[in-house]
Write a protein that holds these residues in place. Structure first.
Motif, PDB file in Angstrom:
ATOM      1  N   VAL A 235      98.203 -47.290 -15.867  1.00 54.82           N
ATOM      2  CA  VAL A 235      97.866 -47.540 -17.270  1.00 54.82           C
ATOM      3  C   VAL A 235      98.711 -46.671 -18.192  1.00 54.82           C
ATOM      4  N   THR A 236      99.126 -45.501 -17.697  1.00 51.98           N
ATOM      5  CA  THR A 236     100.041 -44.672 -18.486  1.00 51.98           C
ATOM      6  C   THR A 236     101.368 -45.394 -18.664  1.00 51.98           C
ATOM      7  N   ASP A 237     101.886 -45.957 -17.587  1.00 51.87           N
ATOM      8  CA  ASP A 237     103.133 -46.709 -17.668  1.00 51.87           C
ATOM      9  C   ASP A 237     102.987 -47.927 -18.574  1.00 51.87           C
ATOM     10  N   ALA A 238     101.750 -48.475 -18.653  1.00 45.92           N
ATOM     11  CA  ALA A 238     101.518 -49.642 -19.498  1.00 45.92           C
ATOM     12  C   ALA A 238     101.387 -49.279 -20.969  1.00 45.92           C
ATOM     13  N   GLY A 239     101.337 -47.979 -21.278  1.00 45.45           N
ATOM     14  CA  GLY A 239     101.316 -47.549 -22.672  1.00 45.45           C
ATOM     15  C   GLY A 239      99.996 -47.003 -23.159  1.00 45.45           C
ATOM     16  N   ALA A 240      99.004 -46.844 -22.273  1.00 50.97           N
ATOM     17  CA  ALA A 240      97.715 -46.307 -22.691  1.00 50.97           C
ATOM     18  C   ALA A 240      97.728 -44.787 -22.663  1.00 50.97           C
ATOM     19  N   ASN A 241      96.906 -44.187 -23.511  1.00 51.30           N
ATOM     20  CA  ASN A 241      96.685 -42.742 -23.483  1.00 51.30           C
ATOM     21  C   ASN A 241      95.526 -42.455 -22.533  1.00 51.30           C
ATOM     22  N   VAL A 242      95.714 -41.553 -21.604  1.00 53.78           N
ATOM     23  CA  VAL A 242      94.697 -41.266 -20.595  1.00 53.78           C
ATOM     24  C   VAL A 242      93.899 -40.026 -20.984  1.00 53.78           C
ATOM     25  N   VAL A 243      92.569 -40.161 -20.918  1.00 55.60           N
ATOM     26  CA  VAL A 243      91.667 -39.038 -21.160  1.00 55.60           C
ATOM     27  C   VAL A 243      90.857 -38.822 -19.884  1.00 55.60           C
ATOM     28  N   ASP A 244      90.979 -37.647 -19.298  1.00 55.72           N
ATOM     29  CA  ASP A 244      90.234 -37.316 -18.081  1.00 55.72           C
ATOM     30  C   ASP A 244      89.158 -36.299 -18.443  1.00 55.72           C
ATOM     31  N   SER A 245      87.907 -36.732 -18.376  1.00 56.70           N
ATOM     32  CA  SER A 245      86.792 -35.883 -18.781  1.00 56.70           C
ATOM     33  C   SER A 245      86.342 -34.937 -17.679  1.00 56.70           C
ATOM     34  N   THR A 246      86.923 -35.018 -16.501  1.00 58.81           N
ATOM     35  CA  THR A 246      86.462 -34.206 -15.371  1.00 58.81           C
ATOM     36  C   THR A 246      86.411 -32.712 -15.696  1.00 58.81           C
ATOM     37  N   PRO A 247      87.427 -32.132 -16.342  1.00 57.01           N
ATOM     38  CA  PRO A 247      87.362 -30.687 -16.650  1.00 57.01           C
ATOM     39  C   PRO A 247      86.255 -30.313 -17.622  1.00 57.01           C
ATOM     40  N   TRP A 248      85.734 -31.304 -18.376  1.00 57.23           N
ATOM     41  CA  TRP A 248      84.641 -31.010 -19.294  1.00 57.23           C
ATOM     42  C   TRP A 248      83.297 -30.952 -18.562  1.00 57.23           C
ATOM     43  N   ILE A 249      83.248 -31.548 -17.374  1.00 60.92           N
ATOM     44  CA  ILE A 249      81.985 -31.719 -16.655  1.00 60.92           C
ATOM     45  C   ILE A 249      81.923 -30.846 -15.412  1.00 60.92           C
ATOM     46  N   CYS A 250      83.066 -30.688 -14.740  1.00 63.26           N
ATOM     47  CA  CYS A 250      83.104 -29.965 -13.468  1.00 63.26           C
ATOM     48  C   CYS A 250      83.988 -28.727 -13.575  1.00 63.26           C
ATOM     49  N   ASP A 251      83.713 -27.756 -12.748  1.00 59.58           N
ATOM     50  CA  ASP A 251      84.548 -26.566 -12.644  1.00 59.58           C
ATOM     51  C   ASP A 251      85.667 -26.890 -11.650  1.00 59.58           C
ATOM     52  N   VAL A 252      86.819 -27.260 -12.168  1.00 63.44           N
ATOM     53  CA  VAL A 252      87.908 -27.707 -11.294  1.00 63.44           C
ATOM     54  C   VAL A 252      88.456 -26.559 -10.454  1.00 63.44           C
ATOM     55  N   ASP A 253      88.309 -25.328 -10.921  1.00 62.59           N
ATOM     56  CA  ASP A 253      88.789 -24.184 -10.134  1.00 62.59           C
ATOM     57  C   ASP A 253      87.908 -23.956  -8.908  1.00 62.59           C
ATOM     58  N   GLN A 254      86.589 -24.040  -9.101  1.00 64.22           N
ATOM     59  CA  GLN A 254      85.665 -23.854  -7.984  1.00 64.22           C
ATOM     60  C   GLN A 254      85.458 -25.135  -7.178  1.00 64.22           C
ATOM     61  N   GLY A 255      85.826 -26.264  -7.784  1.00 63.78           N
ATOM     62  CA  GLY A 255      85.617 -27.538  -7.100  1.00 63.78           C
ATOM     63  C   GLY A 255      84.172 -27.965  -7.062  1.00 63.78           C
ATOM     64  N   THR A 256      83.410 -27.626  -8.122  1.00 67.72           N
ATOM     65  CA  THR A 256      81.989 -27.973  -8.178  1.00 67.72           C
ATOM     66  C   THR A 256      81.676 -28.693  -9.479  1.00 67.72           C
ATOM     67  N   CYS A 257      80.603 -29.466  -9.451  1.00 71.97           N
ATOM     68  CA  CYS A 257      80.131 -30.172 -10.640  1.00 71.97           C
ATOM     69  C   CYS A 257      78.694 -29.746 -10.906  1.00 71.97           C
ATOM     70  N   PRO A 258      78.476 -28.776 -11.786  1.00 74.51           N
ATOM     71  CA  PRO A 258      77.119 -28.296 -12.056  1.00 74.51           C
ATOM     72  C   PRO A 258      76.263 -29.382 -12.688  1.00 74.51           C
ATOM     73  N   VAL A 259      74.966 -29.234 -12.528  1.00 77.50           N
ATOM     74  CA  VAL A 259      74.054 -30.231 -13.079  1.00 77.50           C
ATOM     75  C   VAL A 259      73.207 -29.666 -14.217  1.00 77.50           C
ATOM     76  N   VAL A 260      73.236 -28.356 -14.384  1.00 76.70           N
ATOM     77  CA  VAL A 260      72.580 -27.702 -15.516  1.00 76.70           C
ATOM     78  C   VAL A 260      73.588 -26.749 -16.136  1.00 76.70           C
ATOM     79  N   VAL A 261      73.863 -26.939 -17.425  1.00 76.23           N
ATOM     80  CA  VAL A 261      74.778 -26.060 -18.153  1.00 76.23           C
ATOM     81  C   VAL A 261      74.014 -25.498 -19.340  1.00 76.23           C
ATOM     82  N   GLY A 262      73.795 -24.192 -19.323  1.00 79.67           N
ATOM     83  CA  GLY A 262      72.954 -23.607 -20.363  1.00 79.67           C
ATOM     84  C   GLY A 262      71.562 -24.194 -20.253  1.00 79.67           C
TER      85      GLY A 262
END
Length: 744
Positions: free
Chosen positions: A681-708
């Motif tokens: 889709v990038t090659d097709a001209g779309a802008n890609v938004v990846d929300s994974t870093p907003w939801i998961c800790d990419v450094d630890q490789g975990t996805c918490p279920v309670v934040v604050g």
């Protein structure tokens, strides 16, 4: 569903017949008793079978066996759900046989007596399973499910659970919820609804016949109460009812599959087919060649067997597909009215089949709760067929215990059998007990959470980001969790309440879903399924702050990609989705939006030889079409899928929330295909938004279920609306909307 029969022929004397021996069904005894009196008085044979039907007992064994095989995922037997249809035809036949004999004998139908027999036969075992399932659910299932299960128990006790399931099944918000351990009671509800109406119809026909009719000229004295006129009226009613019901099933199943599957309106014809055989049984016995009946019985058994192996979850059902098992069952039962020693009873009458048929009602009741609760009791996450087979062994033992300790002692208790008022009082008491237990269970609070309150997230653009890294180690569920665990399922975007997420069976777009600044000069569109709609709270804030109009175009389970999909709820190709998407593109051509934000759940059942390639190509085609009607196109890559109900997990582990934290590597859906899609889709001209870093800790490789103090997921894959609202700064940064002047 009615799954009863006797085990041995009754004795020949009238006194012996009047006594209901252990392990015998009062209804069957009554049928046989009247038949024997016909023979003793040398009267013409009645229009219903008067002898023991081992073929029907064997059919019960076959029906419950294939239902269980389908439910446990036994190979090549996905069509085993047709066992329910077999039961419907059997019930229609036996109940009508009983009622017609009563009309022949007395000229009327005792409604109180009929319902009393139903209460004695069905309610004790059903109430036992209901109460046991409630207790087991309270002990082993997540507390967040108790409210729904309690409602299921109450509606099951009142024989309207099929209506509740039809309503819940059409609600897309419940798509990720595990099936109820009481879901199988739907078929019992359908039969009970039939039992309520059908005796009243026969009573009305009997009354009108008494008031206006005359005995037929050639009607035997023994059957003077039901002459040719009444028989014709009964037949006509059944033919019309069956025809209308079958037309509804054939016409409506495609467009309204959930209601068609659970509804009495599309199942009544199956019961009516059995009833018609009961009306014609005497003629079949008198005129059908026995050799032809034998062939018909084997042909019927072959049709039932074929339906088990030929039909599956993708079959539009009931619809016309139900003709296969219904016709097969009808042939076997009709052939049994003129039995031949070389008929299908040779197989259906074997001793093991007779025993399974005898206890089939209880086995049907017990098997599904064991399937749904057993793995939790066992502590299994990955359940295989071999595990289910062990659980079915437990169900078998529970069934035997229920039969000999509950069913048989109650249904053979003479004070109940002979005095309808007592039986009805007992039935009312059992229903009241089940309702009281349901209310009590629904009122039980969730396990206590921590008394400590977590730091509230108030909209600071770094709060979520800062707390994400330390959220995977949270041990206790905070007392101020937002949304609460029992309210998580309802924490959905406002667009759902506004009717802006179009239902599955609706192909029309909703053009009234405008938000943001109504005076805005620029337009942003949110387009996709519920995984697109979940971003509404954040995108709405961004649009309002920037002075943009926001148009929402979302539809339940409908992907953005230009592909053919199979929908598991509809049970067929999701044609409404394709039609809706085409109309959306046409409408966007009129709107000419400046920005389109597209997103969809990556778990779709794509109909193609190469589903992965079709998925990627379909997204690229959609991006191309969107670019023709919009300024910019943003593709929001799908968020991680935790894979289990998060609120339920937290309710079970309030003091060890880390148990529910997802593993990032396991939570990303189709990671290899996802990367290929992003590149395409990038090659097709779309802008890609990846929300994974907003939801998961990419450094630890975990996805918490309670934040604050925020609950991240409202189920296993949808983000809570409250959490998404706090991601507005991230959305604004990833999808920059030019701030419009306040004065125009």
């Amino acid at each position: 569903m009615r799954l009863t029969n006797a085990t041995t022929p009754a004795k020949t004397s009238a006194d012996a017949a009047a006594r209901i021996a252990p392990e015998r069904d009062p209804e069957t005894v009554q049928i046989q008793r009247i038949g024997r009196r016909d023979q003793e008085n040398q009267q013409p044979t009645s229009a219903r079978p008067s002898h023991w039907r081992p073929d029907i007992e064997g059919l019960r064994a076959l029906a419950v066996g294939v239902v269980i095989a389908a439910h446990i995922g036994f190979p090549y037997m996905a069509g085993g759900f047709v066992g329910v249809d077999v039961f419907f035809v059997i019930s229609g036949f036996l109940i009508t046989s009983l009622l017609l004999r009563e009309i022949d004998k007395t000229g009327t139908v005792s409604i109180a007596g009929f319902y009393a027999r139903r209460a004695v036969r069905l309610l004790p075992a059903a109430a036992t399973v209901l109460l046991a399932t409630l207790v087991a659910s309270w002990i082993w299932l997540p507390r967040t499910r108790l409210g729904d299960i309690s409602a299921d128990a109450a509606t099951a006790a009142l024989n309207v659970i099929n209506i509740r399931l039809a309503q819940e099944g059409t609600d897309y918000l419940n798509a990720t919820v595990d099936p109820s351990p009481l879901q199988h009671f739907w078929s019992l509800a359908v039969e009970e609804q039939f039992y309520i109406v059908w005796p009243l119809v026969l009573l009305a026909i009997a009354f009108l016949g008494t008031k206006f009719g005359r005995p037929g000229k050639f009607t035997a004295a023994r059957h003077r109460h039901r002459g040719p006129g009444r028989t014709a009226a009964i037949t006509a009613f059944l033919v019309i009812a069956a025809g209308v019901s079958f037309w509804m099933s054939a016409s409506w199943t495609q467009s309204d599959p959930v209601w068609s599957y659970f509804g009495i309106h599309t199942r009544a014809w199956e019961l009516a087919v059995g009833a018609l055989i009961a009306v014609a049984a005497g003629s079949i016995r008198a005129f059908a060649p026995k050799w032809a009946a034998a062939l018909a019985s084997w042909a019927g058994l072959a049709l039932i067997t074929a339906s088990v192996f030929l039909l599956d979850e993708r079959t539009v059902f009931p619809g016309t597909a139900a003709l296969l098992p219904v016709a097969g069952t009808a042939l076997v039962i009709a052939a049994g009215c003129a039995p031949h020693r070389f008929g299908a009873t040779m197989l259906l009458g074997v001793r093991p089949a007779q025993f399974i048929g005898k206890i089939s009602y209880g086995l049907y009741l017990w098997h599904w709760p064991l399937i749904m609760i057993g793995p939790a009791v066992w502590g299994l996450d990955d359940v295989r067929v071999r595990h289910y087979l062990v659980l079915m062994g437990v169900a078998f033992l529970l069934t035997i215990a229920t039969f000999y300790l509950v069913e048989n002692p109650i249904r053979t208790r003479r004070p109940l059998v002979q005095v309808p008022s007592r039986a009805l009082a007992m039935g009312g008491g059992l229903i009241a007990t089940a309702l009281a237990a349901s209310l009590f269970m629904a009122a039980q609070p969730l396990p206590e959470q921590s008394n400590e309150e977590a730091a509230e997230i108030t909209g600071n653009d770094t709060t979520v980001w800062e707390l994400l890294g330390e959220s995977s180690d949270v041990n206790t569920v905070p007392a101020n969790l937002t949304p609460t665990l029992d309210g998580a399922a309802d924490d959905v975007p406002a667009l759902n309440d506004d009717g802006c997420q179009v239902d599955r069976d609706d192909p029309d777009i909703n053009k009234d879903c405008w938000y943001g600044d109504p005076e805005g000069d620029k337009t942003v569109v949110l387009y996709g399924d519920s995984h697109a709609g979940q971003w509404f709270p954040a995108l709405r804030q961004t649009a309002e702050a920037s002075g943009w109009r926001l148009l929402v175009m979302t539809k339940a389970n409908c992907s953005v990609a230009d592909v053919r999909e199979h929908d598991s709820v509809l049970g067929r190709e999701y044609t409404e989705c394709r039609e809706w998407k085409d109309d959306v593109i046409d409408y966007l051509g009129e709107v000419e939006p400046d920005v389109v934000v597209a997103a969809a759940f990556d778990k779709k059942d794509v109909i193609a030889d190469d589903p992965d390639k079709a998925w990627i190509d379909g997204w690229v085609d959609t991006v191309d079409r969107l670019q023709d009607v919009a300024g910019e196109v943003y593709y929001m890559a799908d968020n991680p899928d935790i894979g289990e109900d998060v609120p339920g997990c937290l309710a079970e582990n309030p003091h060890d929330a880390s148990v529910c934290v997802g593993d990032l590597e396991d939570s990303v859906v189709e990671p290899e295909r996802r990367e290929q899609l992003i590149e395409a889709v990038t090659d097709a001209g779309a802008n890609v938004v990846d929300s994974t870093p907003w939801i998961c800790d990419v450094d630890q490789g975990t996805c918490p279920v309670v934040v604050g103090n925020l609950l991240v997921y409202r189920d296993g894959n949808h983000l809570s609306a409250r959490f998404v609202a706090e991601l507005a700064p991230q959305i604004a940064a990833a999808i920059p909307l030019e701030v419009q002047p306040t004065e125009r």
